[in-house]
Design a protein around this motif. Structure first.
Motif, short mmCIF file in Angstrom:
data_model
loop_
_atom_site.label_atom_id
_atom_site.label_comp_id
_atom_site.label_asym_id
_atom_site.label_seq_id
_atom_site.Cartn_x
_atom_site.Cartn_y
_atom_site.Cartn_z
N GLY A 49 0.83 -1.20 0.00
CA GLY A 49 0.00 0.00 0.00
C GLY A 49 0.86 1.24 0.00
N SER A 50 1.18 1.72 1.19
CA SER A 50 2.09 2.86 1.30
C SER A 50 3.53 2.43 1.07
CB SER A 50 1.96 3.50 2.69
OG SER A 50 2.41 2.59 3.69
N GLY A 51 3.80 1.13 1.27
CA GLY A 51 5.15 0.60 1.10
C GLY A 51 5.99 0.66 2.37
N GLU B 48 -4.72 5.61 1.71
CA GLU B 48 -4.74 5.05 0.37
C GLU B 48 -6.14 4.78 -0.16
OE1 GLU B 48 -2.19 4.54 -1.73
OE2 GLU B 48 -0.84 5.44 -0.26
N GLY B 49 -7.08 4.40 0.73
CA GLY B 49 -8.42 4.06 0.28
C GLY B 49 -8.43 2.86 -0.64
N VAL B 50 -7.74 1.79 -0.23
CA VAL B 50 -7.60 0.58 -1.04
C VAL B 50 -8.93 -0.16 -1.15
CG1 VAL B 50 -6.58 -1.73 -1.07
CG2 VAL B 50 -5.14 0.27 -0.66
N LEU B 51 -9.28 -0.59 -2.36
CA LEU B 51 -10.54 -1.32 -2.60
C LEU B 51 -10.22 -2.77 -2.97
CD1 LEU B 51 -12.45 1.42 -4.63
CD2 LEU B 51 -12.59 0.92 -2.18
N ALA C 230 -7.56 -0.04 3.67
CA ALA C 230 -8.89 0.11 3.06
C ALA C 230 -9.66 1.16 3.87
CB ALA C 230 -9.62 -1.22 3.08
N PRO C 231 -10.72 1.74 3.33
CA PRO C 231 -11.52 2.72 4.08
C PRO C 231 -11.99 2.17 5.43
CG PRO C 231 -12.14 2.77 1.77
CD PRO C 231 -11.19 1.62 1.93
N ARG D 240 -11.46 -6.68 10.35
CA ARG D 240 -10.80 -6.96 9.07
C ARG D 240 -10.92 -8.43 8.64
NH1 ARG D 240 -5.06 -5.14 10.16
NH2 ARG D 240 -4.71 -6.15 8.15
N VAL D 241 -11.91 -9.14 9.22
CA VAL D 241 -12.13 -10.55 8.90
C VAL D 241 -13.19 -10.65 7.80
CG1 VAL D 241 -12.93 -12.77 9.79
CG2 VAL D 241 -11.51 -11.30 11.21
#
Length: 410
Positions: free
Chosen positions: A150-152, A245-248, A259-260, A277-278
């Protein structure tokens, strides 16, 4: 069934105000589901393909959240002072940062994949080997394995942990070690961040990580970012998750923390879709095998509506459809592999394959532009087929064929 069609997805959407529910459905619909089968196959294939170019054993390291004290990340190995030299065992592939709170995240799934590879090829792969084994086996590459970049920053700490060792710096300066960060998905931000590290790793991934800013156009992205901020369980945050990041993206083993927030954080008034997060609650309801790319839908997204509505489309095989999709995506810039994969929904290996095919047949130039022949191919596909199958005509039952003319043998 897709996420927004599950009972849990419908209940999650109903928590929004009526006027915000269409946007919430749009956001959930954009989440890319990754099954366990797809994840295992993609990561294993990437590791094996990268291993082919390494002439020697490879050390596999599973990405994990390392401890940071006084601004310094912990070393992967202990280091002797005189002379400075790494020794002893490595940090284990799976561990808990808190001794009183044992939890295993994505590192458990990634660790299982790495273990399988090690058992299949013990001479080629070592999993978190000791410093002594690195020397004895003459390891020639470090592979850091992750599900998402994501951000790394997390993978960056892994690199820094190794770089802090004098032995590793010595091996790299002598050209003995190369480094890869191999993940299922990566953002362009995370990739750029990692590539700037002194270890200069190659970042290898299957899918460009979908985010709100990459999936939606500017106006829609702004609207959905505002939605995430207004409904975020953490009111002091922008609601886009770690690294903003707002990863989808959602895996069968869990949803990333970038993720949001409204997907996985809870309050007394907010029930997330993926509590803690499950993702187990929906994993059995959504696609569980390898994904199929909705070609017509993707063609419409790259503004190739005529091709999407073409009668030729249903006559083509899956490979031909993917070739057509890649060619159609080249009508606008950017034309990098990453951009093409993001627009088409294809994996990076698929994009490279079809670009090579297009270049071979001279439909695509080496600069990833359509040639005159390529444009003619697309134009041909937009035309109505000259001969149509009359599929709706009835065929009489119990009709036996017999010849109406006979020919004597020569």
């Amino acid at each position: 069934m897709n996420l927004h069609e599950t009972g849990s997805g419908i209940a999650w959407i109903k928590q929004f105000k009526v006027q915000d529910q269409p946007a919430a459905r749009e956001l959930l619909k954009a989440v890319r589901w990754v099954s366990a089968a797809e994840f295992t196959e993609a990561l294993t294939k990437s590791i094996l393909e990268e291993a082919e170019s390494i002439a020697g054993p490879i050390a596999l390291f599973v990405e994990q959240d390392l401890k940071v004290r006084n601004g310094k990340v912990e070393r992967f190995y202990k280091q002797k002072r005189k002379p400075k030299r790494a020794h002893g065992v490595a940090i284990p592939p799976v561990r808990s940062k808190q001794l009183f709170n044992h939890e295993v995240g994505s590192e458990g799934v990634v660790g299982s994949i790495a273990t399988a590879l090690k058992r299949q090829s013990r001479d080629k792969f070592l999993l978190h080997p000791t410093a002594e084994a690195l020397r004895r086996k003459k390891v020639r590459a470090f592979f850091i394995l992750a599900d998402t970049v994501g951000s790394g920053k997390q993978a960056g700490r892994m690199l820094q942990s190794l770089w802090n060792l004098a032995s590793v710096k010595s091996w790299m300066s002598a050209g003995l070690i190369t480094t890869r960060v191999i993940a299922f998905a990566s953002t362009s931000v995370g990739r750029a961040y990692l590539e700037k590290h002194p270890m200069r790793p190659a970042v290898v991934y299957d899918v460009p990580c979908p985010t709100i800013s990459t999936v939606f156009d500017a106006s829609d992205a702004k609207r959905l970012v505002d939605l995430c901020a207004r409904y975020s369980p953490n009111k002091s945050d922008d609601g886009l998750g770690f690294g903003k990041e707002g990863v989808l993206l959602a895996y069968a083993h869990g949803i990333p923390n970038n993720a949001p927030d409204l997907f996985f954080r809870s309050t007394a008034k907010w029930m997330p879709l993926f509590s803690g997060r499950v993702t187990n609650s929906v994993a059995t309801l959504v696609e569980t095998g390898l994904p199929r790319v909705p070609v017509a839908e993707r063609l419409a997204k790259v503004e190739a509506e005529k091709l999407a509505a073409s009668r030729w489309l249903n006559r083509l095989g899956e490979d031909s459809k993917k070739m057509l999709l890649v060619m159609a995506s080249l009508s606008r810039s950017p034309r990098t592999e990453n951009a093409i994969a993001a627009r088409t929904g294809l994996t990076m290996p698929d994009v490279r394959r079809w670009l090579e095919v297009g270049i071979h047949f001279q439909w695509i130039s080496v600069k990833h532009r359509l040639t005159d022949d390529g444009l003619l191919q697309l134009k041909h596909m937009q035309k109505k087929p000259k001969y149509e199958m009359r599929a709706n005509l009835p065929w009489p039952e119990n009709v036996v064929y017999h010849p109406t003319s006979l020919r004597a043998p020569d």
